[in-house]
Design an enzyme around this catalytic site. Structure first.
Site, short mmCIF file in Angstrom:
data_model
loop_
_atom_site.label_atom_id
_atom_site.label_comp_id
_atom_site.label_asym_id
_atom_site.label_seq_id
_atom_site.Cartn_x
_atom_site.Cartn_y
_atom_site.Cartn_z
N HIS A 23 0.80 -1.16 0.10
CA HIS A 23 -0.07 0.18 0.05
C HIS A 23 0.88 1.27 -0.03
CE1 HIS A 23 -4.22 -2.02 1.60
NE2 HIS A 23 -3.77 -2.28 0.43
N GLU B 214 1.71 5.52 11.41
CA GLU B 214 1.22 4.52 11.90
C GLU B 214 0.65 4.48 13.38
OE1 GLU B 214 3.46 1.21 10.81
OE2 GLU B 214 3.20 1.42 8.69
#
Lengths: 164, 164, 164
Positions: free
Chosen positions: B47, B59
């Site tokens: 991705h 993240e």
């Protein structure tokens, strides 16, 4: 007027059915769940509190047609999937006949019916043979009722999408 | 502007979210997956390569709201379902509160948010009790976020269907 | 003309495909199921009886492209999901290449194609690793074919919803 409301789990089907019933009277709610465990009893009780006092509640796990034929006003049936699973678990060989009987009642009832059902075949084929057969019965029932219905509504994230 | 993009597995949700973000800047991608195994790490890396260098990646498996409140430009959150599963696995009793906290952040953020979520309740009821509860939390979250969203898009075979 | 018809189990996909084929001739039905057990044989036989004599039936579990390239008239492929599962079970490493090969054939065929596929990723992530990978292959195939298709139709309770 027959309305069929379908969708996945927790997509707002019941709430939409109750809203749809709106100002019509008298209001009857047919609960088809057999309350076999605490999880189900809590869910039923939560739903009953959400509906409020203007709704008469009938708990009927099997003979829904009988009520459809005698009731007037607006009737929410919640839900056809549980009703069908009750029949499949009790007498699977009658599933087809029960679906026909339901459809016959829907064709002649004088009440406005808002029937809730579930989409449950949008996944990998289940390992379990009974689950596979239930998926089939359920899909056939949904098709049969949708054909009779004046409107079919698909719920997505609580939003109603009219598909018929 | 809040956009909610939902759909089944591999239906093109992420790609559509990135396309939707389009020419807006700056671009932030919040990845909510906890990268617990090699399968997930490979997916995350794939991705990231697809997004290219114009995207900042954060993240964040838990405190998404904090970022929503400070970021500007366009923010893709991918995805709410993984974020919710992180909370349910760590502290299930907080799931409802976390959903409320997320909704509060969505109501006041100054960024344009494109949030990806999943449809996961269109199947036979799972045997597993935790899976059943997660289906419920997930469906409720989707309804809550969809209510706040300006637009809700359902992906089918990579095609976007606007439902709100 | 390429039509992709998708939906959950027992949503009326095959019936809609046959209706869609309508007055066009000649009519070919490519059945991709490998008839491995009695349940599948009965289903295939039921479908064949429903189609009637104006349909030529080809049973082809693997090399569908070959037929797409030589046939004229209207061709129903029922279904891509079973075709893909045949390949994944026989030679998983070829799945991606087979999807590309199918797409190449769809781009050049002179027949009108009505391809049936399935939505199977609208549920909790399966425990089984092969089921997870199959969900991924299947979703990617659906996206690829939908991109080539002139029209994509989602079936809900037997009702067709055009999404492209």
């Amino acid at each position: 007027m027959i309305i069929l409301i379908t969708g996945g789990a927790r997509s707002g089907k019941t709430r939409h059915a109750l809203t749809y019933a709106g100002a019509k009277n008298p209001k009857t709610y047919i609960a088809t769940a057999e309350l076999l465990d605490e999880e189900m009893r809590q869910r039923a009780e939560r739903h009953r509190l959400e509906r409020g006092v203007r709704w008469e509640t009938i708990e009927e796990a099997y003979d829904v047609s009988k009520h459809l034929l005698r009731l007037r006003g607006v009737v929410v049936v919640d839900c056809l999937t549980l009703w069908l699973s009750n029949w499949v678990l009790r007498a699977e060989e009658q599933a087809g006949r029960q679906i026909e009987s339901l459809c016959s009642a829907l064709r002649v009832t004088e009440a406005d019916i808002v029937a809730v059902t579930n989409e449950l075949g949008w996944s990998i084929v289940p390992d379990n043979a009974l689950a596979r057969r239930f998926r089939d019965y359920s899909g056939l029932m949904n098709q049969r009722v949708a054909k009779i219905a004046d409107h079919v509504v698909l719920m997505v994230c609580g939003i109603s999408v009219q598909v018929k």
